[in-house]
Structure formats: C-alpha cells, structure tokens
Design a protein around this motif. Structure first.
Motif, PDB file in Angstrom:
ATOM      1  N   VAL A  86      31.086 -44.589  11.196  1.00 52.63           N
ATOM      2  CA  VAL A  86      30.502 -44.019  12.436  1.00 52.63           C
ATOM      3  C   VAL A  86      31.830 -44.987  13.084  1.00 52.63           C
ATOM      4  CG1 VAL A  86      29.480 -44.924  14.783  1.00 52.63           C
ATOM      5  CG2 VAL A  86      28.250 -44.605  12.320  1.00 52.63           C
ATOM      6  N   ASN A  87      33.007 -44.294  14.086  1.00 49.29           N
ATOM      7  CA  ASN A  87      33.770 -44.627  14.266  1.00 49.29           C
ATOM      8  C   ASN A  87      33.763 -44.587  15.289  1.00 49.29           C
ATOM      9  OD1 ASN A  87      36.660 -45.171  14.591  1.00 49.29           O
ATOM     10  ND2 ASN A  87      37.690 -43.189  13.925  1.00 49.29           N
ATOM     11  N   ILE A  88      34.039 -45.842  16.185  1.00 52.34           N
ATOM     12  CA  ILE A  88      33.712 -46.216  17.635  1.00 52.34           C
ATOM     13  C   ILE A  88      34.664 -46.620  18.685  1.00 52.34           C
ATOM     14  CG2 ILE A  88      31.349 -47.685  16.830  1.00 52.34           C
ATOM     15  CD1 ILE A  88      32.489 -49.975  17.889  1.00 52.34           C
ATOM     16  N   VAL A  89      34.888 -46.412  19.987  1.00 53.41           N
ATOM     17  CA  VAL A  89      35.815 -47.392  20.798  1.00 53.41           C
ATOM     18  C   VAL A  89      35.150 -48.770  21.674  1.00 53.41           C
ATOM     19  CG1 VAL A  89      36.744 -46.778  23.162  1.00 53.41           C
ATOM     20  CG2 VAL A  89      36.734 -44.762  21.307  1.00 53.41           C
ATOM     21  N   PRO A  90      35.513 -49.494  21.364  1.00 52.85           N
ATOM     22  CA  PRO A  90      34.642 -50.742  21.133  1.00 52.85           C
ATOM     23  C   PRO A  90      33.950 -50.237  22.897  1.00 52.85           C
ATOM     24  CG  PRO A  90      36.810 -50.928  19.639  1.00 52.85           C
ATOM     25  CD  PRO A  90      36.785 -49.659  20.567  1.00 52.85           C
ATOM     26  N   PHE A  91      32.882 -50.701  23.284  1.00 47.06           N
ATOM     27  CA  PHE A  91      32.830 -50.683  24.433  1.00 47.06           C
ATOM     28  C   PHE A  91      31.194 -51.375  24.377  1.00 47.06           C
ATOM     29  CE2 PHE A  91      30.934 -47.283  24.250  1.00 47.06           C
ATOM     30  CZ  PHE A  91      30.732 -46.252  25.537  1.00 47.06           C
ATOM     31  N   SER A  92      30.642 -51.927  25.921  1.00 50.18           N
ATOM     32  CA  SER A  92      29.466 -53.490  25.511  1.00 50.18           C
ATOM     33  C   SER A  92      28.142 -51.730  24.995  1.00 50.18           C
ATOM     34  CB  SER A  92      29.130 -53.002  27.139  1.00 50.18           C
ATOM     35  OG  SER A  92      29.955 -54.251  27.247  1.00 50.18           O
ATOM     36  N   PRO A  93      27.949 -50.276  25.352  1.00 48.55           N
ATOM     37  CA  PRO A  93      27.058 -49.409  24.836  1.00 48.55           C
ATOM     38  C   PRO A  93      26.946 -49.292  23.928  1.00 48.55           C
ATOM     39  CG  PRO A  93      28.062 -48.551  27.183  1.00 48.55           C
ATOM     40  CD  PRO A  93      28.644 -49.539  26.432  1.00 48.55           C
ATOM     41  N   ASN A  94      27.703 -49.745  22.572  1.00 49.15           N
ATOM     42  CA  ASN A  94      27.806 -49.669  21.195  1.00 49.15           C
ATOM     43  C   ASN A  94      26.348 -50.320  20.711  1.00 49.15           C
ATOM     44  OD1 ASN A  94      31.666 -49.948  21.221  1.00 49.15           O
ATOM     45  ND2 ASN A  94      29.799 -48.114  20.950  1.00 49.15           N
ATOM     46  N   ALA A  95      26.203 -51.780  22.258  1.00 52.33           N
ATOM     47  CA  ALA A  95      25.463 -52.789  21.387  1.00 52.33           C
ATOM     48  C   ALA A  95      24.290 -51.935  20.554  1.00 52.33           C
ATOM     49  CB  ALA A  95      24.617 -53.290  22.924  1.00 52.33           C
ATOM     50  N   GLN A 137      33.966 -47.742  12.291  1.00 51.25           N
ATOM     51  CA  GLN A 137      35.519 -48.258  12.828  1.00 51.25           C
ATOM     52  C   GLN A 137      35.612 -48.243  13.945  1.00 51.25           C
ATOM     53  OE1 GLN A 137      37.010 -43.875  11.330  1.00 51.25           O
ATOM     54  NE2 GLN A 137      37.935 -45.462   9.278  1.00 51.25           N
ATOM     55  N   ARG A 138      36.960 -48.485  14.370  1.00 48.31           N
ATOM     56  CA  ARG A 138      37.323 -48.964  15.451  1.00 48.31           C
ATOM     57  C   ARG A 138      38.946 -48.434  16.208  1.00 48.31           C
ATOM     58  NH1 ARG A 138      35.577 -54.275  17.884  1.00 48.31           N
ATOM     59  NH2 ARG A 138      34.078 -55.102  16.403  1.00 48.31           N
ATOM     60  N   ALA A 139      38.677 -47.183  17.255  1.00 46.31           N
ATOM     61  CA  ALA A 139      39.412 -46.763  17.884  1.00 46.31           C
ATOM     62  C   ALA A 139      39.444 -47.095  18.778  1.00 46.31           C
ATOM     63  CB  ALA A 139      39.086 -45.179  17.442  1.00 46.31           C
ATOM     64  N   ALA A 140      40.804 -46.749  19.763  1.00 42.61           N
ATOM     65  CA  ALA A 140      41.381 -47.354  20.856  1.00 42.61           C
ATOM     66  C   ALA A 140      40.931 -45.710  21.976  1.00 42.61           C
ATOM     67  CB  ALA A 140      43.365 -47.129  20.462  1.00 42.61           C
ATOM     68  N   SER A 141      40.924 -44.737  21.702  1.00 44.71           N
ATOM     69  CA  SER A 141      40.293 -43.802  22.157  1.00 44.71           C
ATOM     70  C   SER A 141      39.219 -42.570  21.608  1.00 44.71           C
ATOM     71  CB  SER A 141      41.114 -43.578  23.219  1.00 44.71           C
ATOM     72  OG  SER A 141      41.970 -41.795  22.653  1.00 44.71           O
ATOM     73  N   PRO A 142      38.403 -41.932  22.629  1.00 42.52           N
ATOM     74  CA  PRO A 142      37.999 -40.513  21.638  1.00 42.52           C
ATOM     75  C   PRO A 142      38.943 -39.931  20.550  1.00 42.52           C
ATOM     76  CG  PRO A 142      37.266 -40.991  23.363  1.00 42.52           C
ATOM     77  CD  PRO A 142      37.929 -41.729  23.652  1.00 42.52           C
ATOM     78  N   VAL A 143      39.937 -39.757  21.461  1.00 39.72           N
ATOM     79  CA  VAL A 143      41.302 -38.134  20.790  1.00 39.72           C
ATOM     80  C   VAL A 143      40.909 -38.735  19.191  1.00 39.72           C
ATOM     81  CG1 VAL A 143      42.732 -37.192  20.534  1.00 39.72           C
ATOM     82  CG2 VAL A 143      42.039 -37.480  22.503  1.00 39.72           C
TER      83      VAL A 143
END
Length: 321
Positions: free
Chosen positions: A37-46, A67-73
């Motif tokens: 699962v590729n996420i943009v790290p922020f609190s709702p990922n909780a 995975q972590r990405a800087a933005s959704p694109v």
C-alpha cells in the motif's frame, strides 16, 4: 507533456519508497498474501495502521507492506507500474487519471468521509507574512502538496470567493511546509496533520479549513487500485475493503488507540500522536455524489476540459471478475 510528468512521478515514487513488494498469493510464510500500500504520510493513515496492528488484514490473509510517496501522482505511477497494489489518491488525481486513460478506482475510504465538524488540514499563513484573512492572499504565494490537488481546488475557491486575485500556488511536500513558512519562502500553505501543528506552534495563523468548510461528508481521498488489478484479483480487493471497513468502524469508537499507531508509523511522540485529528465522519463508504461535485468544481476552475462518470471511479464487490 503528461507522459513526461508521469515518468517523473514514477521516478519520484521509486526514490521515496520505503518498502517494496507486490501483491498476489503467498506471503513469506505461504499463508498471507503480501500486499503493498503506497501512502502519502499523514495522520488519517492511522486507520490503516490500526488495521495492521489489530490483525484485521491478517484475518483475511493479507500482510500489508507500506510504501511512502510525496504526493498522490507518484502513487498512481506506482500502481500502474505494479509496484503497489493499493495506493492513496485524492479525488482530483483519481478524476484526472481516468480522464487521461488510466483506469483507477477507489476501493476503500482512508478514514471515512470528511467530517463537517473537524479537519486535519488547514490553510495557514506564516507569522511574519502580515496575512490575517483570505483577502490578504491577493498576490501572495501559497504552498499546496501538488498542483492538481484537492487542497489547491478548495483553497483557490475560498481565496477567489474572498475577492483576492493574483495568488500563486506552488507545489511542496507537506513535511517541508512548516520550515518554508518560517523562512518566508511562502506566505501561506494548505497543510495537514501532523505538520499543521508544527506550523501553528511556530506562530502560523489559521485562515480556513477548505475540506470541511467546502466539502463536508465528501470523499476527498481513498485507497485505489488499477482496474486491471481489480479485474485480475477481485477477491483481494474484497478482503482489503472488508479489513478497512472493520478498521474504520473500530477506530470510530477507539480513536485514542488509533492515534497511538502514529508513534511507530509516523515517528511521532506519544504526546504528538494523541494531539492529532482524524477528520472523519466514520462512514466506511465512498460518497460517489461528492466525486461529481468535486469534478464540477474542477471544471468551473478550468482545471479540466472533459469529465468522467463518477460511478465508474468506484469499485464495488461483484463489479469485476
């Protein structure tokens, strides 16, 4: 031009990824399916982290890698490249991907729908900018996570409705925004938790909450997958969706426990984690009508010159396979 942007986004995804893996049957122990699962790290990922820690995915035979990405694109690029099975996308990115011939569908909400009463993101102005209200942003520079984002669309409408013109929007990852505000490199930013708290603690002034002010009870982001992947393995999508539904419903009644997952997964202190906000109404369903509303707003702002059917952007069990 778009092909070059997508190629750059794919490169960015590969650069920022912190874990890798592919979906399909067979985890390390032969019982669990490894799913990235590729996420943009922020609190709702909780909510996702909660589902991982409480075994909600494991009960359905899924082992989640992040995975972590800087933005959704770049997240969309990773889905298309087969580097991730599910990924965080905002509604504008979802719409644009489908308009441009990349069929991607929402499978699950991130945390529910937008709460009309609280928000994890805000449009804030730096302490030294002199900006006190939305009208003061005329001719100023505002950071957004990307230039095709729900944050830009909401902020632009609110700023224009306040009578301000000539505002310049620049793309910047959320973690960089507090320092950019403090350094005076931007006058304002649409920033989300846990970074908005850092900016406010440094003196930033909250001007508005575009998501909850404009789009209450809407779907502004989701975990999505490509239509090809969903057709290939609808059972995996059903199990992922069911695990997220359980996690959202559990988080509704156990928010402090949910926030505690941010200590490990977003490297927050226990105090910082408990101070976060999950901006959800806890409805574990995609609001299809709201996707159409956001698309209409994009068209009004000249961001798109064609539209797609909102219902086609949402996967439903039994819709494929």
């Amino acid at each position: 031009m778009r092909k070059r942007l997508m190629a750059g986004a794919l490169a960015a995804t590969m650069f920022v990824a912190t874990a890798c893996g592919t979906g399909g049957a067979g985890g390390a122990d032969g019982d669990l399916r490894e799913v990235t699962v590729n996420i943009v790290p922020f609190s709702p990922n909780a909510v996702l982290f909660l589902g991982m820690e409480k075994g909600m995915f494991a009960e359905r035979g899924i082992e989640v890698n992040i995975q972590r990405a800087a933005s959704p694109v770049p997240v969309v690029a990773s889905l298309v490249a087969g580097q991730a099975d599910f990924g965080f996308v905002t509604t504008p990115v979802l719409i644009n991907a489908n308009r441009e011939g990349t069929p991607v569908q929402c499978v699950s909400p991130i945390d529910g729908q937008v709460s009309p009463d609280r928000d994890a993101s805000a449009l804030v102005a730096s302490a030294d900018s002199g900006v006190q209200d939305l009208a003061d942003l005329a001719g100023r520079t505002v950071a957004v996570v990307q230039l095709a984002s729900i944050n830009l669309i909401g902020a632009k409408k609110m700023i224009e409705d306040a009578g301000a013109t000539g505002t310049e929007f620049v793309a910047m990852p959320f973690p960089q925004m507090p320092q950019a505000l403090a350094d005076g490199r931007v006058d304002a930013a649409v920033i989300t938790s846990p970074y908005v708290e850092q900016a406010v603690d440094a003196g930033a002034v909250t001007l508005a909450n575009p998501s909850s002010d404009l789009l209450p009870n809407s779907t502004i982001y989701c975990y999505a997958a490509t239509a090809q992947a969903l057709e290939r393995d609808p059972e995996l999508a059903r199990d992922f969706q069911a695990a997220m539904t359980e996690a959202i419903e559990y988080a509704r009644d156990n928010e402090p426990e949910t926030l505690d997952t941010l200590v490990e997964h977003l490297d927050l202190s226990p105090e910082e984690a408990r101070a976060q906000v999950i901006p959800s109404n806890w409805v574990p369903e995609i609001n299809v009508e709201s996707i159409g509303t956001i698309q209409d707003l994009m068209a009004e702002q000249g961001a798109i010159d064609s539209t797609v059917e909102p219902g086609d952007l949402v996967w439903q069990p039994g819709a494929t396979g």
